[in-house]
Design an enzyme around this catalytic site. Structure first.
Site, mmCIF file in Angstrom:
data_model
loop_
_atom_site.group_PDB
_atom_site.id
_atom_site.type_symbol
_atom_site.label_atom_id
_atom_site.label_comp_id
_atom_site.label_asym_id
_atom_site.label_seq_id
_atom_site.Cartn_x
_atom_site.Cartn_y
_atom_site.Cartn_z
ATOM 1 N N ARG A 255 0.810 -1.155 -0.079
ATOM 2 C CA ARG A 255 0.193 0.017 -0.017
ATOM 3 C C ARG A 255 0.800 1.088 0.053
ATOM 4 O O ARG A 255 1.859 1.543 0.731
ATOM 5 C CB ARG A 255 -1.110 0.096 1.129
ATOM 6 C CG ARG A 255 -2.007 -0.822 1.156
ATOM 7 C CD ARG A 255 -3.095 -0.394 0.001
ATOM 8 N NE ARG A 255 -4.292 -1.465 0.041
ATOM 9 C CZ ARG A 255 -4.448 -2.409 -0.432
ATOM 10 N NH1 ARG A 255 -3.389 -2.861 -1.515
ATOM 11 N NH2 ARG A 255 -5.439 -3.110 -0.839
ATOM 12 N N GLU A 284 -3.644 7.216 -4.460
ATOM 13 C CA GLU A 284 -3.848 6.458 -5.759
ATOM 14 C C GLU A 284 -5.323 7.330 -6.502
ATOM 15 O O GLU A 284 -6.221 7.320 -5.762
ATOM 16 C CB GLU A 284 -4.513 5.382 -5.845
ATOM 17 C CG GLU A 284 -3.001 4.321 -5.462
ATOM 18 C CD GLU A 284 -2.945 3.109 -5.539
ATOM 19 O OE1 GLU A 284 -4.044 2.343 -5.816
ATOM 20 O OE2 GLU A 284 -2.102 2.408 -4.951
ATOM 21 N N HIS A 302 -1.191 -0.314 -10.079
ATOM 22 C CA HIS A 302 -1.803 -1.202 -9.055
ATOM 23 C C HIS A 302 -2.224 -2.588 -9.725
ATOM 24 O O HIS A 302 -3.294 -2.922 -9.582
ATOM 25 C CB HIS A 302 -2.791 -0.634 -8.356
ATOM 26 C CG HIS A 302 -3.361 -1.145 -6.915
ATOM 27 N ND1 HIS A 302 -3.679 -0.488 -5.792
ATOM 28 C CD2 HIS A 302 -3.536 -2.654 -6.473
ATOM 29 C CE1 HIS A 302 -4.147 -1.565 -4.777
ATOM 30 N NE2 HIS A 302 -3.709 -2.624 -5.238
HETATM 31 C C1 8YV Z 1 -6.502 -6.178 -5.593
HETATM 32 C C2 8YV Z 1 -5.030 -5.518 -3.440
HETATM 33 O O1 8YV Z 1 -6.669 -6.155 -7.000
HETATM 34 O O2 8YV Z 1 -6.178 -7.486 -2.593
HETATM 35 C C3 8YV Z 1 -5.485 -6.375 -2.564
HETATM 36 O O3 8YV Z 1 -5.692 -5.778 -1.457
HETATM 37 O O4 8YV Z 1 -4.307 -4.577 -3.363
HETATM 38 C C4 8YV Z 1 -5.226 -5.720 -5.134
HETATM 39 O O5 8YV Z 1 -4.039 -6.343 -5.523
HETATM 40 C C5 8YV Z 1 -7.571 -4.954 -5.108
HETATM 41 O O6 8YV Z 1 -7.572 -4.957 -3.808
HETATM 42 C C6 8YV Z 1 -8.887 -5.298 -5.634
HETATM 43 O O7 8YV Z 1 -9.927 -4.786 -4.843
#
Ligand code: 8YV
Length: 343
Positions: A255, A284, A302
């Site tokens: 993150r 983001e 992402h």
């Molecule tokens: C996902 C992510 O694509 O799962 C997670 O925490 O950061 C990502 O890789 C995203 O969350 C989809 O909502």
């Protein structure tokens, strides 16, 4: 106690077709079809991110919400959704959701762990290798028509073998990265809230550092794999970033909020560190201008879990959680801790 609350709030008494589900983004066709066969689903055909007022309006009669990382589900949204019983997050990280309010309002929260671990770890390796071997710069020389033939000092990268790789956060994804690193012949250091069992450390060939500030200055590559919680906000702070080695490569697929992005951008821009591979950003989709102007970075939108397989598996996991809940059972991926602790 949790189970009692769960039973009280379960949708078991409702007919499946009366249960209203809101999906905030467009999910794989197969997943949307399965949900439609069982429930009364509100889709987002356009896949355009719902604005805050749009979301607030749409959620008012909804029993189950399927949000994604791009949605901020805050206290006001949760409180305005009087019929909401379950937030089945399409994703692993739940930092986009107000877990405290969800708990207060007796709304159960689930996520999709495991299914995106391997794809995320693959992207980490992709970034490390691409940056250390300056792959993007090299390709630019060809596409930009600047390549006039081989030269002994053209596009010199750095050898990975023998380097020290620091993993911050040794959960599922951190471990999947460590397993892949064996093949690269790097020394693995790690920092985690809890030390792994000695046996697991041996298998992963990873050395534990309780003190992050002692580990950071010894690493040639650092990769972040901890969740974003109030405790990990700016874990790589301006002060800590100053501890990085001059050639250090920073990888973040976790993150954006875990790194002070402005401070990192400034170090990269001034070439005070080796480079960075960033798949996530603090605000983001906005990106610090200096990052865009740095030439030793790879910036990705992402995409760590962006494979067809991962998206389908994530969807199946969401369905599993919803089905269990709708039949009065405890969903397998229920978030029990208020500050989500696993990656
Ligand atoms: C996902 C992510 O694509 O799962 C997670 O925490 O950061 C990502 O890789 C995203 O969350 C989809 O909502």
């Amino acid at each position: 106690m949790l189970i009692n609350k769960l039973k009280n709030k379960s949708l078991i008494k409702m007919k499946r077709n009366d249960i209203i589900i809101l999906i905030t983004r467009k999910l794989p066709e197969k997943i949307e079809k399965k949900l439609k066969e069982n429930f009364n689903v509100i889709f987002n055909k356009t896949d355009k991110r719902l604005s805050y007022p749009e979301l607030k309006k749409k959620i008012s009669n909804v029993n189950i919400l399927i949000p994604c990382v791009s949605d901020t589900i805050d206290a006001s949204i949760i409180k305005s959704a009087k019929k909401l019983k379950l937030i089945a997050n399409f994703g692993n990280g739940v930092d986009n959701l107000d877990l405290v309010t969800a708990r207060e309002e007796n709304v159960i929260v689930t996520n999709t762990p495991d299914v995106l671990t391997e794809d995320t770890a693959d992207l980490v390796l992709t970034l490390v290798l691409m940056i250390s071997r300056k792959v993007v710069d090299a390709q630019k020389r060809i596409i930009g028509g600047q390549w006039s033939g081989w030269g002994p000092s053209e596009t010199l990268g750095e050898r990975i073998r023998g380097k020290t790789f620091g993993i911050i956060g040794m959960g599922r994804i951190g471990k999947a990265v460590a397993k892949r690193l064996d093949i690269l012949g790097v020394k693995i250091f790690y920092h985690n809230r809890n030390r792994l069992k000695i046996n697991e450390e041996k298998i992963l060939k990873a050395k534990y550092f309780e003190n992050l500030d002692l580990m950071i200055p010894q690493c040639d590559i650092i990769s972040l794999h901890c969740p974003y919680t109030p405790d990990t906000f700016h874990l790589l702070s301006k002060k800590r970033l100053k501890l990085l080695k001059k050639n250090c490569i920073v990888i973040n697929t976790s993150r954006g909020e875990i790194i002070d992005e402005q401070a990192l951008a400034s170090l990269l821009f001034k070439k005070k560190i080796g480079g960075a591979g960033l798949d996530v950003f603090e605000h983001e989709p906005q990106i610090t201008q200096k990052l865009l102007e740095s030439d030793n970075v790879i910036l990705l939108p992402h995409i760590s879990s962006a494979t067809i397989e991962s998206r389908i598996d994530m969807g199946e996991r969401v369905i599993k959680n919803i089905m269990s809940y709708a039949s009065g059972k405890t969903p397998p991926d229920i978030i029990k801790k208020l500050h989500y602790e696993q990656t």
